[in-house]
Design an enzyme around this catalytic site. Structure first.
Site, PDB file in Angstrom:
ATOM      1  N   ASP A  41       3.200  -2.298  22.784  1.00  0.00           N
ATOM      2  CA  ASP A  41       3.135  -1.329  22.143  1.00  0.00           C
ATOM      3  C   ASP A  41       3.594  -0.419  22.831  1.00  0.00           C
ATOM      4  OD1 ASP A  41       0.580  -1.149  20.256  1.00  0.00           O
ATOM      5  OD2 ASP A  41      -0.465  -0.498  22.199  1.00  0.00           O
ATOM      6  N   SER A  64       5.027  -5.644  10.946  1.00  0.00           N
ATOM      7  CA  SER A  64       3.711  -5.515  11.812  1.00  0.00           C
ATOM      8  C   SER A  64       4.720  -5.542  13.396  1.00  0.00           C
ATOM      9  CB  SER A  64       2.592  -7.005  12.076  1.00  0.00           C
ATOM     10  OG  SER A  64       2.495  -6.727  12.553  1.00  0.00           O
ATOM     11  N   TYR A  87       9.831  -5.894  16.001  1.00  0.00           N
ATOM     12  CA  TYR A  87       9.877  -5.393  14.724  1.00  0.00           C
ATOM     13  C   TYR A  87      10.898  -3.975  14.955  1.00  0.00           C
ATOM     14  CZ  TYR A  87       7.683  -2.484  11.256  1.00  0.00           C
ATOM     15  OH  TYR A  87       7.752  -1.481   9.913  1.00  0.00           O
ATOM     16  N   ILE A 144      13.236 -10.999  -1.088  1.00  0.00           N
ATOM     17  CA  ILE A 144      14.384  -9.958  -1.112  1.00  0.00           C
ATOM     18  C   ILE A 144      14.836 -10.989   0.509  1.00  0.00           C
ATOM     19  CG2 ILE A 144      13.883  -7.430  -1.127  1.00  0.00           C
ATOM     20  CD1 ILE A 144      13.564  -7.601   1.697  1.00  0.00           C
ATOM     21  N   PHE A 148       0.597  -0.761  -0.223  1.00  0.00           N
ATOM     22  CA  PHE A 148       0.135   0.162   0.362  1.00  0.00           C
ATOM     23  C   PHE A 148       0.838   0.945   0.381  1.00  0.00           C
ATOM     24  CE2 PHE A 148      -0.039   1.274   4.059  1.00  0.00           C
ATOM     25  CZ  PHE A 148      -1.015   2.938   4.088  1.00  0.00           C
ATOM     26  N   VAL A 162       1.434   4.846   9.004  1.00  0.00           N
ATOM     27  CA  VAL A 162       1.000   5.126   7.640  1.00  0.00           C
ATOM     28  C   VAL A 162      -0.545   4.913   7.504  1.00  0.00           C
ATOM     29  CG1 VAL A 162       1.722   5.401   4.780  1.00  0.00           C
ATOM     30  CG2 VAL A 162       3.349   5.773   6.866  1.00  0.00           C
ATOM     31  N   LYS A 202      13.715  -3.334  12.751  1.00  0.00           N
ATOM     32  CA  LYS A 202      14.009  -1.641  11.363  1.00  0.00           C
ATOM     33  C   LYS A 202      14.884  -1.149  11.495  1.00  0.00           C
ATOM     34  CE  LYS A 202      11.106  -2.362   8.413  1.00  0.00           C
ATOM     35  NZ  LYS A 202      10.992  -1.839   7.128  1.00  0.00           N
ATOM     36  N   SER A 260      11.477   2.684  10.867  1.00  0.00           N
ATOM     37  CA  SER A 260      10.185   2.535  11.505  1.00  0.00           C
ATOM     38  C   SER A 260      10.393   3.280  12.455  1.00  0.00           C
ATOM     39  CB  SER A 260       9.099   1.046  11.977  1.00  0.00           C
ATOM     40  OG  SER A 260       8.146   0.624  12.779  1.00  0.00           O
ATOM     41  N   SER A 261       9.303   4.537  12.873  1.00  0.00           N
ATOM     42  CA  SER A 261       8.933   5.259  14.235  1.00  0.00           C
ATOM     43  C   SER A 261       8.986   4.201  15.554  1.00  0.00           C
ATOM     44  CB  SER A 261       7.804   5.909  14.765  1.00  0.00           C
ATOM     45  OG  SER A 261       6.668   4.696  14.632  1.00  0.00           O
TER      46      SER A 261
HETATM   47  C1  UD1 Z   1       3.639   0.559  14.393  1.00  0.00           C
HETATM   48  C2  UD1 Z   1       4.820   1.632  14.005  1.00  0.00           C
HETATM   49  C3  UD1 Z   1       4.145   2.273  12.876  1.00  0.00           C
HETATM   50  C4  UD1 Z   1       4.989   1.355  11.562  1.00  0.00           C
HETATM   51  C5  UD1 Z   1       4.170  -0.096  12.345  1.00  0.00           C
HETATM   52  C6  UD1 Z   1       3.907  -1.306  11.040  1.00  0.00           C
HETATM   53  C7  UD1 Z   1       5.386   2.503  16.097  1.00  0.00           C
HETATM   54  C8  UD1 Z   1       4.190   3.570  17.391  1.00  0.00           C
HETATM   55  N1  UD1 Z   1       4.058   3.173  15.740  1.00  0.00           N
HETATM   56  O1  UD1 Z   1       2.754   1.055  14.461  1.00  0.00           O
HETATM   57  O2  UD1 Z   1       5.406   3.204  12.689  1.00  0.00           O
HETATM   58  O3  UD1 Z   1       4.977   1.622  10.181  1.00  0.00           O
HETATM   59  O4  UD1 Z   1       4.044  -1.098  13.129  1.00  0.00           O
HETATM   60  O5  UD1 Z   1       3.060  -1.763  10.955  1.00  0.00           O
HETATM   61  O6  UD1 Z   1       5.941   1.593  16.641  1.00  0.00           O
HETATM   62  N2  UD1 Z   1      -4.752  -1.081  17.692  1.00  0.00           N
HETATM   63  C9  UD1 Z   1      -5.972  -1.627  18.442  1.00  0.00           C
HETATM   64  N3  UD1 Z   1      -7.216  -2.456  17.406  1.00  0.00           N
HETATM   65  C10 UD1 Z   1      -7.036  -2.632  16.537  1.00  0.00           C
HETATM   66  C11 UD1 Z   1      -5.652  -2.725  15.561  1.00  0.00           C
HETATM   67  C12 UD1 Z   1      -4.686  -1.935  16.502  1.00  0.00           C
HETATM   68  O7  UD1 Z   1      -6.352  -0.487  18.583  1.00  0.00           O
HETATM   69  O8  UD1 Z   1      -7.368  -4.007  16.085  1.00  0.00           O
HETATM   70  C13 UD1 Z   1      -3.949  -0.322  18.471  1.00  0.00           C
HETATM   71  C14 UD1 Z   1      -3.117  -0.990  18.425  1.00  0.00           C
HETATM   72  O9  UD1 Z   1      -2.360  -1.857  19.894  1.00  0.00           O
HETATM   73  C15 UD1 Z   1      -1.301   0.123  18.832  1.00  0.00           C
HETATM   74  C16 UD1 Z   1      -2.672   1.083  17.699  1.00  0.00           C
HETATM   75  O10 UD1 Z   1      -4.001   1.177  17.761  1.00  0.00           O
HETATM   76  O11 UD1 Z   1      -1.856   0.840  20.471  1.00  0.00           O
HETATM   77  C17 UD1 Z   1      -2.027   1.199  16.545  1.00  0.00           C
HETATM   78  O12 UD1 Z   1      -1.455   0.091  15.964  1.00  0.00           O
HETATM   79  P1  UD1 Z   1      -1.331  -0.579  14.656  1.00  0.00           P
HETATM   80  O13 UD1 Z   1      -2.130  -0.050  13.509  1.00  0.00           O
HETATM   81  O14 UD1 Z   1      -1.021  -2.036  14.050  1.00  0.00           O
HETATM   82  O15 UD1 Z   1       0.566   0.037  14.413  1.00  0.00           O
HETATM   83  P2  UD1 Z   1       2.120   0.522  15.386  1.00  0.00           P
HETATM   84  O16 UD1 Z   1       2.066  -1.197  16.185  1.00  0.00           O
HETATM   85  O17 UD1 Z   1       1.155   1.160  16.427  1.00  0.00           O
END
Ligand code: UD1
Length: 313
Positions: free
Chosen positions: A275, A81, A144, A57, A12, A174, A148, A120-121
């Site tokens: 998280d 992820s 992860y 890769i 994406f 993103v 990264k 990644s952040s």
């Molecule tokens: C992390 C990285 C991001 C990276 C990504 C790759 C951080 C701050 N960010 O994203 O830069 O691109 O990995 O995957 O580390 N959540 C829910 N319900 C859901 C799914 C997720 O509440 O159904 C919550 C998660 O627990 C988290 C937030 O949403 O707190 C974001 O989750 P997600 O979109 O998976 O990304 P990150 O793990 O934050």
């Protein structure tokens, strides 16, 4: 020396970058993707200007010849992820560390131009201070995040030891059109979009007060192109690729419900392992050195993304 390569170009973010590169004047773009999570459908409108190579890769002999004399390389292929890296650490390690090493080695041996690496952040983990600046010590909280981070270090070391120009961009959550909501490991905004349109309750892990710097995919693609063009002094360095804002999951779900004129209460579940609590980019270095200029507010991005899901899902 003109060829442009995007690894993960059927994903994406990668496909948005391919479209941006073509719009920016690249005559053709070479995509390397194993189609594990990427899809050719993501490249449909530009397929006639893409040289597509289905390759992994992790398979150095398969990818190495493709890098010969490439002008610039954007390395986005990964298993992206946090939770998946905890439940399935081996493929995640192999793609994100070994695969990245292979891409850097292939670029180096093929005498390719600059490599822009999707870092990644998550590398920051939890920090006491927000926003997060590149000078802060990394503190990975998941495989992860560590993988990264290792990729960044490798990119920097290839710059120092072998003269390969590299720039690492720490992508901050993103989101945008084409983000695939079909896996439990999908990014939260794609899952929120799916639930909103189906009028079902999303699950929020924890109390929903964790926050993210959600960054619209076209802004990240534009920054990647700028990073490839920046002066050679940026080589080996790491920059935040974020919007600079911060929204909690509760705020985000409420904003989406308001955009669609509905009220749906989320289901709250236990917090997710690995998280990060809060994430927000300091964008000053990317603005100063790379000319980063995000065009989309979070709300603009949400609207555009929602329109796309309405029309396509
Ligand atoms: C992390 C990285 C991001 C990276 C990504 C790759 C951080 C701050 N960010 O994203 O830069 O691109 O990995 O995957 O580390 N959540 C829910 N319900 C859901 C799914 C997720 O509440 O159904 C919550 C998660 O627990 C988290 C937030 O949403 O707190 C974001 O989750 P997600 O979109 O998976 O990304 P990150 O793990 O934050």
């Amino acid at each position: 020396m003109n060829q442009t390569i995007v690894t993960g170009g059927a994903g994406f973010i990668g496909s948005a970058l391919v479209r941006a590169l073509l719009a920016d004047g690249a005559p053709r773009v070479s995509v390397i993707d194993n189609l594990n999570s990427g899809k050719l459908a993501n490249l449909e409108e530009v397929r006639d200007r893409v040289d597509f190579h289905q390759a992994d890769i992790r398979d150095y002999p398969a990818i190495a010849p493709l890098f010969q004399d490439a002008g610039r390389v954007f390395h986005l292929a990964a298993i992206p992820s946090v939770p998946r890296s905890i439940t399935e650490p081996v493929p995640s390690h192999e793609s994100n560390i070994d695969g990245t090493f292979n891409v850097l080695r292939a670029a180096c041996e093929g005498r390719a131009g600059r490599v822009v690496y999707a870092a990644s952040s998550s590398a920051y983990g939890d920090t006491e201070v927000l926003p997060k600046t590149e000078a802060m010590s990394p503190n990975p909280l998941s495989p992860y995040a560590l993988q990264k981070l290792v990729g960044e270090y490798y990119a920097s070391v290839f710059s120092k030891c072998y003269g390969l120009e590299t720039v690492s961009l720490r992508f901050f959550n993103v989101f945008g059109p084409r983000q695939d909501p079909s896996s439990p490991y999908s990014g939260v905004l794609s899952l929120f979009m799916k639930h909103l349109l189906a009028r079902t309750q999303p699950t929020i892990f924890g109390d929903g007060e964790q926050s993210r710097d959600f960054t619209y995919v076209e802004d990240v693609a534009a920054l990647c192109i700028k990073a490839a063009r920046a002066p050679a002094t940026v080589s080996g360095r790491v920059y935040n690729a974020g919007n600079g804002g911060r929204f909690t999951l509760n705020q985000t779900w409420s904003a989406l419900c308001a955009l669609d004129g509905v009220s749906i209460h989320p289901i709250f579940a236990g917090p997710r392992a690995g998280d990060v609590r809060h994430s927000q980019a300091d964008t000053a270095a990317a603005v100063r050195d790379l000319g980063h200029a995000p065009q989309f507010t979070f709300e603009d991005g949400l609207r555009r993304t929602l329109e796309w899901y309405r029309a396509n899902c």
